[in-house]
Write a protein that holds these residues in place. Sequence first.
Motif, PDB file in Angstrom:
ATOM      1  N   HIS A  91       0.812  -1.214   0.000  1.00  0.00           N
ATOM      2  CA  HIS A  91       0.000   0.000   0.000  1.00  0.00           C
ATOM      3  C   HIS A  91       0.850   1.271   0.000  1.00  0.00           C
ATOM      4  CE1 HIS A  91      -3.931  -1.896   0.353  1.00  0.00           C
ATOM      5  NE2 HIS A  91      -3.330  -2.803   1.118  1.00  0.00           N
ATOM      6  N   TRP A  92       2.091   1.157  -0.427  1.00  0.00           N
ATOM      7  CA  TRP A  92       2.984   2.309  -0.551  1.00  0.00           C
ATOM      8  C   TRP A  92       3.548   2.343  -1.959  1.00  0.00           C
ATOM      9  CZ3 TRP A  92       3.705   5.932   3.239  1.00  0.00           C
ATOM     10  CH2 TRP A  92       3.202   5.618   4.504  1.00  0.00           C
ATOM     11  N   GLU A  93       3.741   3.545  -2.467  1.00  0.00           N
ATOM     12  CA  GLU A  93       4.291   3.715  -3.814  1.00  0.00           C
ATOM     13  C   GLU A  93       5.414   4.749  -3.767  1.00  0.00           C
ATOM     14  OE1 GLU A  93       2.784   5.088  -8.258  1.00  0.00           O
ATOM     15  OE2 GLU A  93       1.336   4.887  -6.647  1.00  0.00           O
ATOM     16  N   LEU A  94       6.500   4.471  -4.465  1.00  0.00           N
ATOM     17  CA  LEU A  94       7.614   5.404  -4.573  1.00  0.00           C
ATOM     18  C   LEU A  94       7.349   6.328  -5.755  1.00  0.00           C
ATOM     19  CD1 LEU A  94      10.453   6.191  -3.499  1.00  0.00           C
ATOM     20  CD2 LEU A  94      11.398   4.609  -5.181  1.00  0.00           C
ATOM     21  N   LEU A  95       7.320   7.633  -5.499  1.00  0.00           N
ATOM     22  CA  LEU A  95       7.066   8.615  -6.554  1.00  0.00           C
ATOM     23  C   LEU A  95       8.307   9.465  -6.772  1.00  0.00           C
ATOM     24  CD1 LEU A  95       3.536   9.927  -5.517  1.00  0.00           C
ATOM     25  CD2 LEU A  95       4.085   8.180  -7.215  1.00  0.00           C
ATOM     26  N   THR A  96       8.519   9.880  -8.013  1.00  0.00           N
ATOM     27  CA  THR A  96       9.631  10.760  -8.354  1.00  0.00           C
ATOM     28  C   THR A  96       9.120  12.191  -8.406  1.00  0.00           C
ATOM     29  OG1 THR A  96      10.680   9.016  -9.634  1.00  0.00           O
ATOM     30  CG2 THR A  96      11.422  11.262 -10.060  1.00  0.00           C
ATOM     31  N   LEU A  97       9.684  13.064  -7.581  1.00  0.00           N
ATOM     32  CA  LEU A  97       9.327  14.477  -7.604  1.00  0.00           C
ATOM     33  C   LEU A  97      10.188  15.234  -8.614  1.00  0.00           C
ATOM     34  CD1 LEU A  97       9.006  15.108  -3.777  1.00  0.00           C
ATOM     35  CD2 LEU A  97       7.177  14.706  -5.413  1.00  0.00           C
ATOM     36  N   ARG A  98      11.450  14.855  -8.666  1.00  0.00           N
ATOM     37  CA  ARG A  98      12.377  15.456  -9.621  1.00  0.00           C
ATOM     38  C   ARG A  98      13.213  14.324 -10.195  1.00  0.00           C
ATOM     39  NH1 ARG A  98      16.837  20.011  -8.102  1.00  0.00           N
ATOM     40  NH2 ARG A  98      16.692  18.871  -6.172  1.00  0.00           N
ATOM     41  N   ALA A  99      13.172  14.164 -11.511  1.00  0.00           N
ATOM     42  CA  ALA A  99      13.884  13.069 -12.163  1.00  0.00           C
ATOM     43  C   ALA A  99      15.397  13.194 -11.970  1.00  0.00           C
ATOM     44  CB  ALA A  99      13.558  13.049 -13.648  1.00  0.00           C
ATOM     45  N   MET A 100      16.078  12.056 -12.029  1.00  0.00           N
ATOM     46  CA  MET A 100      17.523  12.026 -11.886  1.00  0.00           C
ATOM     47  C   MET A 100      18.167  12.816 -13.015  1.00  0.00           C
ATOM     48  SD  MET A 100      19.813   8.660 -11.069  1.00  0.00           S
ATOM     49  CE  MET A 100      18.692   8.107  -9.820  1.00  0.00           C
ATOM     50  N   LYS A 101      19.061  13.745 -12.640  1.00  0.00           N
ATOM     51  CA  LYS A 101      19.680  14.609 -13.632  1.00  0.00           C
ATOM     52  C   LYS A 101      21.135  14.892 -13.235  1.00  0.00           C
ATOM     53  CE  LYS A 101      19.428  19.272 -15.467  1.00  0.00           C
ATOM     54  NZ  LYS A 101      18.818  20.588 -15.300  1.00  0.00           N
ATOM     55  N   PRO A 102      22.071  14.610 -14.147  1.00  0.00           N
ATOM     56  CA  PRO A 102      23.472  14.942 -13.850  1.00  0.00           C
ATOM     57  C   PRO A 102      23.738  16.423 -14.120  1.00  0.00           C
ATOM     58  CG  PRO A 102      23.311  13.800 -15.947  1.00  0.00           C
ATOM     59  CD  PRO A 102      21.928  13.872 -15.381  1.00  0.00           C
ATOM     60  N   SER A 103      24.570  17.032 -13.280  1.00  0.00           N
ATOM     61  CA  SER A 103      24.967  18.431 -13.454  1.00  0.00           C
ATOM     62  C   SER A 103      26.463  18.542 -13.237  1.00  0.00           C
ATOM     63  CB  SER A 103      24.263  19.327 -12.431  1.00  0.00           C
ATOM     64  OG  SER A 103      22.873  19.200 -12.530  1.00  0.00           O
ATOM     65  N   PRO A 104      27.163  19.250 -14.130  1.00  0.00           N
ATOM     66  CA  PRO A 104      28.612  19.398 -13.937  1.00  0.00           C
ATOM     67  C   PRO A 104      28.918  20.325 -12.757  1.00  0.00           C
ATOM     68  CG  PRO A 104      27.881  20.660 -15.839  1.00  0.00           C
ATOM     69  CD  PRO A 104      26.690  19.906 -15.336  1.00  0.00           C
ATOM     70  N   LEU A 105      30.003  20.008 -12.050  1.00  0.00           N
ATOM     71  CA  LEU A 105      30.492  20.845 -10.963  1.00  0.00           C
ATOM     72  C   LEU A 105      31.818  21.457 -11.378  1.00  0.00           C
ATOM     73  CD1 LEU A 105      29.735  18.467  -7.949  1.00  0.00           C
ATOM     74  CD2 LEU A 105      28.428  20.477  -8.644  1.00  0.00           C
ATOM     75  N   GLY A 109      41.713  20.512 -11.199  1.00  0.00           N
ATOM     76  CA  GLY A 109      42.830  19.914 -11.931  1.00  0.00           C
ATOM     77  C   GLY A 109      42.307  19.206 -13.165  1.00  0.00           C
ATOM     78  N   ASP A 110      42.693  17.942 -13.328  1.00  0.00           N
ATOM     79  CA  ASP A 110      42.222  17.154 -14.462  1.00  0.00           C
ATOM     80  C   ASP A 110      40.878  16.471 -14.189  1.00  0.00           C
ATOM     81  OD1 ASP A 110      44.332  17.792 -16.066  1.00  0.00           O
ATOM     82  OD2 ASP A 110      45.512  16.010 -15.568  1.00  0.00           O
ATOM     83  N   ALA A 111      40.412  16.554 -12.958  1.00  0.00           N
ATOM     84  CA  ALA A 111      39.184  15.848 -12.591  1.00  0.00           C
ATOM     85  C   ALA A 111      37.941  16.619 -13.023  1.00  0.00           C
ATOM     86  CB  ALA A 111      39.136  15.636 -11.080  1.00  0.00           C
ATOM     87  N   GLU A 112      37.027  15.914 -13.648  1.00  0.00           N
ATOM     88  CA  GLU A 112      35.728  16.491 -13.973  1.00  0.00           C
ATOM     89  C   GLU A 112      34.726  15.950 -12.961  1.00  0.00           C
ATOM     90  OE1 GLU A 112      34.524  16.107 -18.021  1.00  0.00           O
ATOM     91  OE2 GLU A 112      36.510  16.624 -18.771  1.00  0.00           O
ATOM     92  N   ASN A 113      34.127  16.833 -12.191  1.00  0.00           N
ATOM     93  CA  ASN A 113      33.212  16.443 -11.122  1.00  0.00           C
ATOM     94  C   ASN A 113      31.759  16.654 -11.545  1.00  0.00           C
ATOM     95  OD1 ASN A 113      35.338  15.902  -9.160  1.00  0.00           O
ATOM     96  ND2 ASN A 113      35.692  18.097  -9.238  1.00  0.00           N
ATOM     97  N   TRP A 114      30.920  15.716 -11.137  1.00  0.00           N
ATOM     98  CA  TRP A 114      29.506  15.769 -11.472  1.00  0.00           C
ATOM     99  C   TRP A 114      28.669  15.535 -10.222  1.00  0.00           C
ATOM    100  CZ3 TRP A 114      27.401  16.495 -16.398  1.00  0.00           C
ATOM    101  CH2 TRP A 114      28.331  16.575 -17.432  1.00  0.00           C
ATOM    102  N   MET A 115      27.487  16.061 -10.255  1.00  0.00           N
ATOM    103  CA  MET A 115      26.512  15.814  -9.198  1.00  0.00           C
ATOM    104  C   MET A 115      25.279  15.202  -9.863  1.00  0.00           C
ATOM    105  SD  MET A 115      24.517  18.596  -6.815  1.00  0.00           S
ATOM    106  CE  MET A 115      23.914  19.545  -8.198  1.00  0.00           C
ATOM    107  N   ILE A 116      24.730  14.172  -9.222  1.00  0.00           N
ATOM    108  CA  ILE A 116      23.483  13.582  -9.711  1.00  0.00           C
ATOM    109  C   ILE A 116      22.423  13.899  -8.667  1.00  0.00           C
ATOM    110  CG2 ILE A 116      22.292  11.471 -10.333  1.00  0.00           C
ATOM    111  CD1 ILE A 116      25.008  10.312 -11.121  1.00  0.00           C
TER     112      ILE A 116
END
Length: 139
Positions: A91-105, A109-116
């Motif tokens: 009787h419980w359902e998982l709902l998505t309020l905001r879809a998964m989205k990658p964003s660059p940070l 240096g040489d590292a490319e950082n991302w946030m999901i």
Amino acid sequence: TLRTFTEAMLKDVGQKCWEQGGDPSLLFVPAALRATFSAFAGVANKVNEVKSKAATVVATADIYVGDFGTYTVVNSRQQRARDVFLVDPKHWELLTLRAMKPSPLAKTGDAENWMINTEWTLKSMQEAASGAIRDLQPA
């Protein structure tokens, strides 16, 4: 006022959930109330199992079979120490309020950082199918 957690309370809430169409299968118990639960009269069968030279003493219950359901006991760190929950996952359902989205940070240096990023919530399809026993005295 805090009160003592009793097996009668658990049976009462289990019956109320069942009468409302629920069939709770999960019992979430905080550490502060686990010993109280393990001392219930219905958890009277303790096992002493001997395998080779090592003995195992089981002094708790992982599954509780009551009049209105069978509950898998889950130790929970994610709830108040004075509440116990009976949950019917159907009787419980998982709902998505905001879809998964990658964003660059910012680049370091040489590292490319991302946030999901994402946001989820739980939706109760039948609130009375699950139950809570609140304001219990921690052991």
